[in-house]
Design a protein around this motif. Sequence first.
Motif, PDB file in Angstrom:
ATOM      1  N   VAL A 287       0.841  -1.203   0.000  1.00 23.64           N
ATOM      2  CA  VAL A 287       0.000   0.000   0.000  1.00 23.64           C
ATOM      3  C   VAL A 287       0.870   1.244   0.000  1.00 23.64           C
ATOM      4  O   VAL A 287       0.760   2.113  -0.869  1.00 23.64           O
ATOM      5  CB  VAL A 287      -0.946   0.001   1.220  1.00 23.64           C
ATOM      6  CG1 VAL A 287      -1.742   1.299   1.271  1.00 23.64           C
ATOM      7  CG2 VAL A 287      -1.891  -1.188   1.157  1.00 23.64           C
ATOM      8  N   THR A 288       1.750   1.361   0.975  1.00 25.93           N
ATOM      9  CA  THR A 288       2.543   2.577   1.122  1.00 25.93           C
ATOM     10  C   THR A 288       3.653   2.692   0.083  1.00 25.93           C
ATOM     11  O   THR A 288       4.187   3.789  -0.127  1.00 25.93           O
ATOM     12  CB  THR A 288       3.165   2.630   2.525  1.00 25.93           C
ATOM     13  OG1 THR A 288       3.839   1.388   2.789  1.00 25.93           O
ATOM     14  CG2 THR A 288       2.077   2.821   3.574  1.00 25.93           C
ATOM     15  N   GLU A 289       4.015   1.590  -0.579  1.00 25.47           N
ATOM     16  CA  GLU A 289       5.051   1.647  -1.597  1.00 25.47           C
ATOM     17  C   GLU A 289       4.490   1.721  -3.013  1.00 25.47           C
ATOM     18  O   GLU A 289       5.236   1.596  -3.992  1.00 25.47           O
ATOM     19  CB  GLU A 289       5.986   0.442  -1.459  1.00 25.47           C
ATOM     20  CG  GLU A 289       6.799   0.473  -0.168  1.00 25.47           C
ATOM     21  CD  GLU A 289       7.761  -0.689  -0.039  1.00 25.47           C
ATOM     22  OE1 GLU A 289       7.811  -1.526  -0.964  1.00 25.47           O
ATOM     23  OE2 GLU A 289       8.456  -0.774   0.990  1.00 25.47           O
ATOM     24  N   THR A 290       3.185   1.918  -3.138  1.00 21.08           N
ATOM     25  CA  THR A 290       2.586   2.157  -4.449  1.00 21.08           C
ATOM     26  C   THR A 290       3.042   3.532  -4.944  1.00 21.08           C
ATOM     27  O   THR A 290       2.898   4.534  -4.248  1.00 21.08           O
ATOM     28  CB  THR A 290       1.052   2.115  -4.357  1.00 21.08           C
ATOM     29  OG1 THR A 290       0.642   0.793  -3.987  1.00 21.08           O
ATOM     30  CG2 THR A 290       0.422   2.485  -5.687  1.00 21.08           C
ATOM     31  N   ARG A 291       3.603   3.584  -6.144  1.00 23.29           N
ATOM     32  CA  ARG A 291       4.171   4.826  -6.676  1.00 23.29           C
ATOM     33  C   ARG A 291       3.323   5.398  -7.809  1.00 23.29           C
ATOM     34  O   ARG A 291       2.658   4.648  -8.532  1.00 23.29           O
ATOM     35  CB  ARG A 291       5.596   4.581  -7.202  1.00 23.29           C
ATOM     36  CG  ARG A 291       6.602   4.128  -6.157  1.00 23.29           C
ATOM     37  CD  ARG A 291       7.902   3.767  -6.829  1.00 23.29           C
ATOM     38  NE  ARG A 291       8.906   3.267  -5.903  1.00 23.29           N
ATOM     39  CZ  ARG A 291       9.877   4.011  -5.381  1.00 23.29           C
ATOM     40  NH1 ARG A 291       9.966   5.288  -5.699  1.00 23.29           N
ATOM     41  NH2 ARG A 291      10.755   3.495  -4.543  1.00 23.29           N
ATOM     42  N   ASP A 292       3.391   6.711  -7.962  1.00 20.97           N
ATOM     43  CA  ASP A 292       2.751   7.349  -9.102  1.00 20.97           C
ATOM     44  C   ASP A 292       3.768   7.507 -10.229  1.00 20.97           C
ATOM     45  O   ASP A 292       4.891   6.985 -10.148  1.00 20.97           O
ATOM     46  CB  ASP A 292       2.137   8.697  -8.702  1.00 20.97           C
ATOM     47  CG  ASP A 292       3.188   9.691  -8.192  1.00 20.97           C
ATOM     48  OD1 ASP A 292       4.399   9.418  -8.349  1.00 20.97           O
ATOM     49  OD2 ASP A 292       2.793  10.732  -7.655  1.00 20.97           O
ATOM     50  N   GLY A 293       3.397   8.225 -11.278  1.00 27.09           N
ATOM     51  CA  GLY A 293       4.290   8.379 -12.421  1.00 27.09           C
ATOM     52  C   GLY A 293       5.571   9.096 -12.098  1.00 27.09           C
ATOM     53  O   GLY A 293       6.587   8.920 -12.801  1.00 27.09           O
ATOM     54  N   ASP A 294       5.576   9.909 -11.042  1.00 28.53           N
ATOM     55  CA  ASP A 294       6.789  10.637 -10.640  1.00 28.53           C
ATOM     56  C   ASP A 294       7.603   9.898  -9.591  1.00 28.53           C
ATOM     57  O   ASP A 294       8.591  10.429  -9.075  1.00 28.53           O
ATOM     58  CB  ASP A 294       6.411  12.017 -10.090  1.00 28.53           C
ATOM     59  CG  ASP A 294       5.720  12.878 -11.137  1.00 28.53           C
ATOM     60  OD1 ASP A 294       6.090  12.763 -12.316  1.00 28.53           O
ATOM     61  OD2 ASP A 294       4.800  13.646 -10.774  1.00 28.53           O
ATOM     62  N   GLY A 295       7.167   8.672  -9.246  1.00 29.96           N
ATOM     63  CA  GLY A 295       7.897   7.896  -8.255  1.00 29.96           C
ATOM     64  C   GLY A 295       7.537   8.211  -6.823  1.00 29.96           C
ATOM     65  O   GLY A 295       8.206   7.732  -5.901  1.00 29.96           O
ATOM     66  N   GLU A 296       6.482   9.001  -6.601  1.00 27.51           N
ATOM     67  CA  GLU A 296       6.074   9.354  -5.247  1.00 27.51           C
ATOM     68  C   GLU A 296       5.252   8.223  -4.630  1.00 27.51           C
ATOM     69  O   GLU A 296       4.371   7.650  -5.285  1.00 27.51           O
ATOM     70  CB  GLU A 296       5.248  10.644  -5.257  1.00 27.51           C
ATOM     71  CG  GLU A 296       6.023  11.865  -5.729  1.00 27.51           C
ATOM     72  CD  GLU A 296       7.130  12.251  -4.774  1.00 27.51           C
ATOM     73  OE1 GLU A 296       6.966  12.014  -3.558  1.00 27.51           O
ATOM     74  OE2 GLU A 296       8.158  12.794  -5.243  1.00 27.51           O
ATOM     75  N   PHE A 297       5.520   7.909  -3.358  1.00 27.10           N
ATOM     76  CA  PHE A 297       4.779   6.867  -2.660  1.00 27.10           C
ATOM     77  C   PHE A 297       3.368   7.341  -2.308  1.00 27.10           C
ATOM     78  O   PHE A 297       3.108   8.546  -2.178  1.00 27.10           O
ATOM     79  CB  PHE A 297       5.508   6.462  -1.371  1.00 27.10           C
ATOM     80  CG  PHE A 297       6.806   5.738  -1.615  1.00 27.10           C
ATOM     81  CD1 PHE A 297       6.828   4.531  -2.285  1.00 27.10           C
ATOM     82  CD2 PHE A 297       8.012   6.270  -1.176  1.00 27.10           C
ATOM     83  CE1 PHE A 297       8.015   3.853  -2.514  1.00 27.10           C
ATOM     84  CE2 PHE A 297       9.211   5.616  -1.393  1.00 27.10           C
ATOM     85  CZ  PHE A 297       9.208   4.402  -2.070  1.00 27.10           C
ATOM     86  N   ARG A 325      -5.850   4.979  -8.845  1.00 23.88           N
ATOM     87  CA  ARG A 325      -5.616   6.309  -9.420  1.00 23.88           C
ATOM     88  C   ARG A 325      -4.162   6.737  -9.231  1.00 23.88           C
ATOM     89  O   ARG A 325      -3.543   7.287 -10.156  1.00 23.88           O
ATOM     90  CB  ARG A 325      -6.552   7.334  -8.769  1.00 23.88           C
ATOM     91  CG  ARG A 325      -8.005   7.218  -9.184  1.00 23.88           C
ATOM     92  CD  ARG A 325      -8.782   8.457  -8.761  1.00 23.88           C
ATOM     93  NE  ARG A 325      -8.719   8.660  -7.317  1.00 23.88           N
ATOM     94  CZ  ARG A 325      -9.602   8.171  -6.454  1.00 23.88           C
ATOM     95  NH1 ARG A 325     -10.614   7.433  -6.900  1.00 23.88           N
ATOM     96  NH2 ARG A 325      -9.498   8.393  -5.165  1.00 23.88           N
ATOM     97  N   HIS A 326      -3.623   6.493  -8.051  1.00 20.40           N
ATOM     98  CA  HIS A 326      -2.259   6.930  -7.760  1.00 20.40           C
ATOM     99  C   HIS A 326      -1.250   6.218  -8.651  1.00 20.40           C
ATOM    100  O   HIS A 326      -0.259   6.832  -9.089  1.00 20.40           O
ATOM    101  CB  HIS A 326      -1.944   6.669  -6.287  1.00 20.40           C
ATOM    102  CG  HIS A 326      -0.625   7.214  -5.849  1.00 20.40           C
ATOM    103  ND1 HIS A 326      -0.430   8.545  -5.558  1.00 20.40           N
ATOM    104  CD2 HIS A 326       0.577   6.599  -5.640  1.00 20.40           C
ATOM    105  CE1 HIS A 326       0.833   8.736  -5.202  1.00 20.40           C
ATOM    106  NE2 HIS A 326       1.465   7.575  -5.235  1.00 20.40           N
ATOM    107  N   SER A 327      -1.471   4.941  -8.909  1.00 21.07           N
ATOM    108  CA  SER A 327      -0.524   4.147  -9.696  1.00 21.07           C
ATOM    109  C   SER A 327      -0.871   4.115 -11.174  1.00 21.07           C
ATOM    110  O   SER A 327      -0.219   3.395 -11.939  1.00 21.07           O
ATOM    111  CB  SER A 327      -0.477   2.716  -9.162  1.00 21.07           C
ATOM    112  OG  SER A 327      -1.737   2.079  -9.339  1.00 21.07           O
ATOM    113  N   ASP A 328      -1.921   4.844 -11.559  1.00 17.67           N
ATOM    114  CA  ASP A 328      -2.391   4.812 -12.944  1.00 17.67           C
ATOM    115  C   ASP A 328      -2.760   3.392 -13.360  1.00 17.67           C
ATOM    116  O   ASP A 328      -2.499   2.965 -14.485  1.00 17.67           O
ATOM    117  CB  ASP A 328      -1.331   5.388 -13.884  1.00 17.67           C
ATOM    118  CG  ASP A 328      -1.891   5.774 -15.244  1.00 17.67           C
ATOM    119  OD1 ASP A 328      -3.117   5.981 -15.346  1.00 17.67           O
ATOM    120  OD2 ASP A 328      -1.110   5.845 -16.222  1.00 17.67           O
TER     121      ASP A 328
END
Length: 360
Positions: A287-297, A325-328
């Motif tokens: 959960v907490t290590e799911t990243r978005d396109g910019d690498g943000e957790f 949504r966060h991980s696309d």
Amino acid sequence: MLWAPLVLTAVLALLAILTPPEVPFTRLLPAAPALAASLWSVAATLALGVVCLLGVIAYAMIADHDAALYTAGAIGAVTLAAAYASHLRLQREDTLAEVRAVADTTQRVLLRPVPSRIGCLEIETLYVAAAPQARVGGDFYAVVDTAYGVRLIIGDVRGKGLDAVGVASAVLGSFREAAYDAPDLGRLARRLDTTVGRYEATVPAPDSPELFATAVLAEIPAHGTHARILSCGHPPVLLTHDGHIRSLSPRTSSPPINLATLLGGAYHVEEVPFVGGDQLLFYTDGVTETRDGDGEFFPLAAWAREWTSVPPRTLLDHLYRALLRHSDGKLDDDIAVLAVRTTPEPAVTAPEAAVTAPGV
């Protein structure tokens, strides 16, 4: 999509009729049975190929267009190849269905359904395997109702694949057995540590990496005002109290399961207030290590502050959508979440006394 081969055949046939013979749209007709192979059965693919073949032959005779007969031969060859491809596809689909059935059974054995309510506790779960077609991975959870109260575990096995599933199975089997008679969470954790150590000794590859799991054990006594939590190297639990989120980082660390001998140290159980309306959120690092396109957790604690008043099921549904949504839409790690909220226990209506005749 199932109508696509018929639509393609009809469009090509109409174009062939409405255009001069010098514009050979009939040469595209072999594409129809080729497309049918990916969607239809063998018989249906052969039937469409025969229809296309006869149609081209009739067109060649009516339009006196001998070149169309070469197209008929191509349709015949493509139809036979498409029928064989359809046969192979159906075989693979049957195999995949069997594999999925086995995976579903494995998940039901390892991750048994958790009751949505035990006494005054509402309990909901979320599980997402990293592999798109997988049903179970290295994350695990279990909840049991014991004489000591409701005991639960959530954890994450180091690594992925069959080794991770094997360790998860060993931990869950030991937990479901020991949770009923271990007098405290520390001794329960030691039982789990011993189990994984014995499991590791049976792994045939001597050069395999150390097998261990991070986990959180919790005990919530019936009608109590506190919960006991033991974190074995796992991400901290989130406690919602009076609309505020608090991260329950342990004051003293405890070793992950199967690393107590290597790292030393004892297991430390901590008590936290847990009264009506409070909610505990247990989760794995997926959960907490799911990243978005910019690498943000994914900012779980900040996100949870916006959902402090919703029940567990609603909370987990919103969390799943937020992670997508966060991980696309690219969740590349196993995810397990347990939400536990304490509420007033529903009133139990006393059964009416039976009317018994004197002397009976």
